[in-house]
Scaffold this active site. Structure first.
Site, mmCIF file in Angstrom:
data_model
loop_
_atom_site.group_PDB
_atom_site.id
_atom_site.type_symbol
_atom_site.label_atom_id
_atom_site.label_comp_id
_atom_site.label_asym_id
_atom_site.label_seq_id
_atom_site.Cartn_x
_atom_site.Cartn_y
_atom_site.Cartn_z
ATOM 1 N N HIS A 254 -37.099 -82.289 86.140
ATOM 2 C CA HIS A 254 -36.037 -82.963 86.891
ATOM 3 C C HIS A 254 -34.935 -81.988 87.315
ATOM 4 O O HIS A 254 -34.179 -82.263 88.246
ATOM 5 C CB HIS A 254 -35.457 -84.132 86.090
ATOM 6 N N ASP A 289 -42.046 -84.040 82.269
ATOM 7 C CA ASP A 289 -40.774 -83.346 82.492
ATOM 8 C C ASP A 289 -40.818 -81.887 82.036
ATOM 9 O O ASP A 289 -39.817 -81.350 81.560
ATOM 10 C CB ASP A 289 -39.623 -84.072 81.797
ATOM 11 N N SER A 357 -29.835 -79.690 80.499
ATOM 12 C CA SER A 357 -31.239 -79.977 80.793
ATOM 13 C C SER A 357 -32.015 -78.690 81.035
ATOM 14 O O SER A 357 -31.549 -77.776 81.715
ATOM 15 C CB SER A 357 -31.337 -80.870 82.029
#
EC number: 3.4.21.-
Length: 1035
Positions: A254, A289, A357
């Site tokens: 992402h 992911d 992230s």
């Protein structure tokens, strides 16, 4: 004459009209005639309406009919017309009946003829068609047999033409429609994704989890910041080693999706910036992911990073972890914990902020996964695990080392994770035969980091070729091979090495290993499997029991004598050491401090005496106690489940999917084994094997697999046996649990308890029962310890340092809604400290049952198998068989009583204490075992109804400490600690180990008294100074 005929015709017509009118009048009026009215001739021909019927009964006499000759022409004509009409109607009805019968008969005949005709037609068509097919095949066979070559050419041309037509039709007809439908589908999915609730948030701080951050650089500088093209921070990536000889850039999918123009930036002071558009995809999954990228030549050197090793999902363990981030002062490391799984993600306790992230989680120097975000519903963050891709993230020819504390994912979850990368796996299989252009892997050449060893034999004569160890070695490609691979990579085709390209040295090792195994098998007979051996151990331990009740059984209130085991424990009586007597003689003030304490009696008689005393008090309280109503119990259960909501956890992996399986059980078993206290006693009946502690079984490579099988066998029996109506002896005899060893705790007692004979008893469960409890409850109990700040139970906190004291007081201040100074100074306005005497013996069976209901409600993936195992465990712990030191077995008659040595004791006692406060009307409460702080006021009468003896403390006391300031807590049992210190050790013996242990205990006690410098200095001179001049060997 003509005029007479005309007159007669007119007369007939008028008469016919009159007759019709009269008939119609009669038909209309006849329905209104009284039922008893008689019919009179000529009545139908009267035009006047009949008068209303009289109320009285009238009688009519019918006159004699007149001769026809006396009737008028009108009456005669009317009669003739009526007769004609009646005859016509009869003839018409008869004709209509004949016509209907003729029609039905004709219709039936036509139907039969039609069915026959259709049948004949179909059979004729069938014969015609079959004849045509037969003729066609005959003709085709004649053509093929006589004109073989032309026929096959025509067939080939027809096939080619057909597919050409289909291709043209697809290109100019189906392809545009397909493209439009794909675009529409993507738009629809995008719209749905925007409208749907996200599975995870990007960042989250975990309620109740205490993390820390320290300045520290990532291992090998392998973490790389990712920025937008503008230079703003976007996330992180990491450099990892692959098993095909390359290094890859790994990040969260992402991050790349949200930042299409991302740039990798060096974090070592270099000004290098590499756009991620220069990298090519190796593996990618939106749901998983995780994205692996192949970089341009020498990208690692440009960014100043080295590759780190990874642990794939198949071998991921619950463990401590760390996550790195880059702030304005440099790299920092934050503490985290891997605690479980949620689908294909990993649950992590950590504190993260925006931009984390893609940052990897580390255990030591190994990468565990990639930070993905935070759960939208649960109190935890999510980590994307690294998929096991043979030839990329996992080897194709060796197995990775199993995680030391058991895997996070069950086998079905691992298969689902690998399914997310199915396309990559397919390309892996297609590229198994890849070989470098040079014909030799760079990893097979010399490496700067390799260390070689030579023996004396190697120094004489010709020097033999040097061979380096090949354990877990990954081949490295030559830089030129890496560049050629990157240049010809289109982002989809990945060149992956396979087992066929194994180095010569490794193949030789494998061959030698196979040969050696074959030799061993030919010389040594096959050994029994751990499963078979475990079965023999079960039979051996069962043979130790003697279930015959003696003629003069030992009577204990609430228990019955049910059998005996051999005596394996011979406790020795503790005496006051000569060292303590010498210190007290030299320092009378020390004697005053320690007066009022003494050592209890030990052995079966002391155990039996104390058991009788405490059991009689237990039964007395139980008889007067009242069980709350079902509605009240449900209210407290639900309230407790709500306040413990942050500690929702997954159930045991062993029963994931509703079935007990060996592979999933081993995940929990490994974690349970490595969390044991190795020096704790193994208890009954396993002490009979001669290894008194857990260490003897756990560290023995032969006994550990047997221990796993014994635990698995017990879980299987708990699932299969109908235990609901079994008594304590039956539970033991059916292998559902073991006897609980009862003994007196070896700690100083107050003189009042010594005089009464009310010693503190410990009920210690066996090693297998410990492992069963840990398999079923370890996820929940460990989560409570980790998140003690967010729940009422406080088993995870400590008071050994000022920081820990302040941490607890801050948590207490948040609970009551004030400051730390205020809550310590004016605590009576906010709370009531309470202590429960004899709490373990006061726990009733219904309390244990309600605690188990709360545990089940806090289990996310609870299934019938897990629920049944826990129910059986609860049945066993509530209906136990106690064993004295001399082997006497006593079965519990009345269920209940918390067993002090159970794995769940601290957790369940704390929750039961909180639930008891809720039953008495408390708004909030926090507890550590039997100690509690609760909202004002405490209802002692309500506690008495529940069977508890609760006292209110006059000071802010909790966990045997009195709080004087936000960071100051003084121990209550100072004199007890000093007595144990001086009378429990004998450093005067000169033994180095005894002296070392004594000094460690001294400094621990002095640390507890750190806020009284004068007392610490005095005790130091009394206790430590006489020991320090001694020479301790080895120091």
């Amino acid at each position: 004459m003509y005029s007479k005929l005309m007159f007669f015709f007119a007369l007939c017509s008028i008469s016919f009209l009159f007759t019709s009118e009269a008939a119609s009048t009669m038909l209309l009026e006849s329905s209104y005639l009284p039922l008893n009215q008689s019919y009179a001739p000529g009545f139908l021909y009267k035009r006047d309406m009949l008068p209303p019927p009289l109320q009285a009964v009238l009688t009519y006499t019918c006159p004699e009919p007149r001769p026809l000759a006396e009737e008028s022409y009108n009456d005669l004509l009317r009669a003739i017309s009526q007769k004609s009409s009646s005859d016509f109607q009869n003839a018409y009805s008869l004709a209509l009946s004949f016509s209907s019968d003729f029609y039905q008969h004709g219709l039936k005949t036509l139907k039969d003829v039609s069915f026959l005709a259709v049948e004949k037609f179909l059979w004729g068509l069938t014969r015609l068609w079959s004849s045509l097919i037969l003729a066609s095949f005959s003709a085709l066979w004649w053509l093929v047999s006589n004109f073989t070559t032309p026929v096959f050419c025509l067939a080939l041309l027809y096939t080619v033409t057909k597919y050409m037509v289909k291709t043209v039709s697809f290109l100019f007809g189906g392809l545009p429609i397909w493209i439009i439908s794909i675009a529409f589908s993507l738009l629809k999915k995008s719209f749905s994704a925007l409208r749907s609730t996200p599975k995870c948030l990007y960042e989250k701080a975990i309620d109740g989890f205490k993390s820390f951050t320290i300045p520290q650089s990532p291992p090998k500088s392998c973490v790389i910041p990712i920025t937008h093209a503008s230079g703003n921070h976007a996330g992180y990536a990491s450099c990892i080693k692959l098993y095909n000889g390359e290094n890859a850039l790994m990040t969260a999918t992402h991050v790349l999706r949200d930042c299409p123009n991302a740039v990798a930036v060096s974090a070592k002071g270099l000004k290098t910036r590499i756009p991620l558009a220069e990298f090519k995809t190796i593996a990618k999954s939106d749901k998983g992911d995780v994205t692996l990228l192949r970089g341009p030549p020498n990208w690692e050197g440009l960014l100043g990073c080295k590759a780190a090793n990874v642990i794939t999902a198949a071998n991921l363990a619950k463990c401590k972890a760390s996550i790195y981030s880059f702030d304005r002062d440099g790299w920092v490391s934050s503490y985290a914990e891997i605690v479980g799984s949620e689908g294909t993600d990993v649950m992590v306790l950590s504190h993260t902020e925006g931009g984390h992230s893609g940052s990897p989680y580390f255990n030591g120097k190994t990468i565990l996964g990639v930070h993905s975000g935070a759960s939208a519903t649960g109190n935890y963050n999510l980590m994307a695990p690294i998929p096991s891709l043979p030839g990329l993230t996992s080897p194709t020819y060796v197995f990775e080392t199993t995680a030391p504390q058991g895997r996070v994912f069950a086998q079905e979850d691992i298969a689902e994770i690998e399914g997310l990368y199915a396309q990559v796996m397919k390309r892996v299989q297609q590229a198994e035969d890849f070989k470098p252009k040079t014909g030799k892997y760079w990893g097979d050449m010399e490496d700067d980091e390799d260390i070689f060893f030579e023996s004396k034999e190697d120094l004489s004569g010709k020097r033999s070729a040097r061979h380096r160890p090949r354990n877990k070695r990954r081949r490295q490609l030559h830089p030129k091979d890496k560049q050629r691979r990157w240049e010809r990579d289109d982002g989809e085709n990945n060149l992956i090495s396979s087992g066929k390209d194994k180095s010569r040295e490794h193949r030789e090792e494998s061959d030698r290993g196979d040969l050696r195994e074959s030799d061993e098998n030919s010389e040594i007979p096959p050994q029994k499997s751990p499963k078979e051996t475990a079965g023999e151990f079960e039979r051996y331990f069962s043979s130790l029991y003697n279930w015959e009740v003696p003629t003069s059984p030992r009577e204990v209130p609430g228990f019955r004598h049910c059998g005996k085991l051999p005596q394996y424990y011979h406790p020795k009586q503790k005496e006051e050491s000569s060292w303590g007597k010498t210190l007290v003689g030299n320092h009378p003030a020390l004697g005053e401090k320690t007066s009022g304490f003494g050592w209890p009696k030990f052995g079966p008689e002391a155990e039996l005496k104390s058991l009788r005393l405490q059991a009689s008090r237990w039964l007395e309280r139980a008889q007067s106690a009242e069980i709350p109503s079902d509605a009240e119990r449900e209210r407290v259960i639900q309230k407790t489940a709500d306040v413990y909501h942050p500690c929702q956890t997954n159930g045991p992996a062993a029963t994931r999917g509703g079935t007990l399986t060996w592979n999933n059980f081993m995940i929990d078993f490994k974690q349970a084994v490595f969390s044991l206290e190795f020096d704790a006693g193994i208890e009954l009946p396993y002490i009979a094997y001669g290894k008194p502690t857990h260490r003897g079984w756990v560290e023995d490579q032969k006994l550990l697999p047997i221990l796993a099988q014994l635990t698995f066998f017990r879980l299987q029996k708990m699932l299969e046996v109908n235990f609901e109506d079994m008594g304590p002896e039956e539970l033991v005899r059916n292998g559902l649990c073991d006897p609980i060893r009862l003994f007196v705790k070896g700690e100083p007692h107050k003189q009042a308890k010594l005089d009464e004979g009310r010693y503190r008893l410990i009920m210690s469960v066996s090693l297998v029962d410990q492992l069963v409890a840990r398999v079923l409850f370890q996820n929940q109990n460990k989560r409570e310890i980790a998140l003690w700040r967010a729940i009422p139970s406080k088993p995870g906190f400590g008071l050994s340092t000022d920081e820990q004291v302040l941490d607890f007081v801050e948590s207490l201040a948040r609970q009551v809604g004030t400051t730390t100074t205020e809550v310590v100074a004016n605590w009576k306005n906010y709370l009531t400290p309470t202590d429960c005497s004899g709490f373990d013996w006061s726990v009733a069976d219904w309390m244990l049952h309600d605690d188990m209901i709360v545990r089940n409600r806090l289990t996310i993936d609870l299934n019938p198998a897990t629920e049944r195992l826990r129910s059986c465990w609860l049945r066993c712990i509530s209906n136990s068989v106690l064993c004295l030191s001399d082997g006497t077995l006593l079965a519990q008659i009345h269920p209940g009583v918390q067993k002090s040595g159970s794995y769940n004791t601290s957790s369940s006692n704390s929750r039961i204490r909180v639930m008891a406060a809720f039953h008495t009307g408390a708004i909030w409460a926090m507890a550590m075992g039997d100690d509690a702080l609760e909202s004002n006021p405490a209802d002692l009468a309500a506690y008495k109804k529940l069977g508890f003896k609760v006292e209110v403390s006059g000071q802010l006391e909790f966990c045997s400490h009195i709080f004087r300031a936000p960071d100051l807590a003084l121990p209550v049992n100072e004199n007890k600690m000093i007595y144990k210190l001086i009378y429990g050790y004998n450093p005067g013996s000169g033994n180095a180990e005894v002296v070392s242990n004594y000094l460690a205990a001294c400094f621990s006690v002095l640390n507890e008294l750190r806020h009284d410098p004068a007392s610490v200095e005095l005790l130091y001179s009394w206790l430590v100074d006489p020991v320090l001049p001694q020479k301790i060997p080895g120091e």
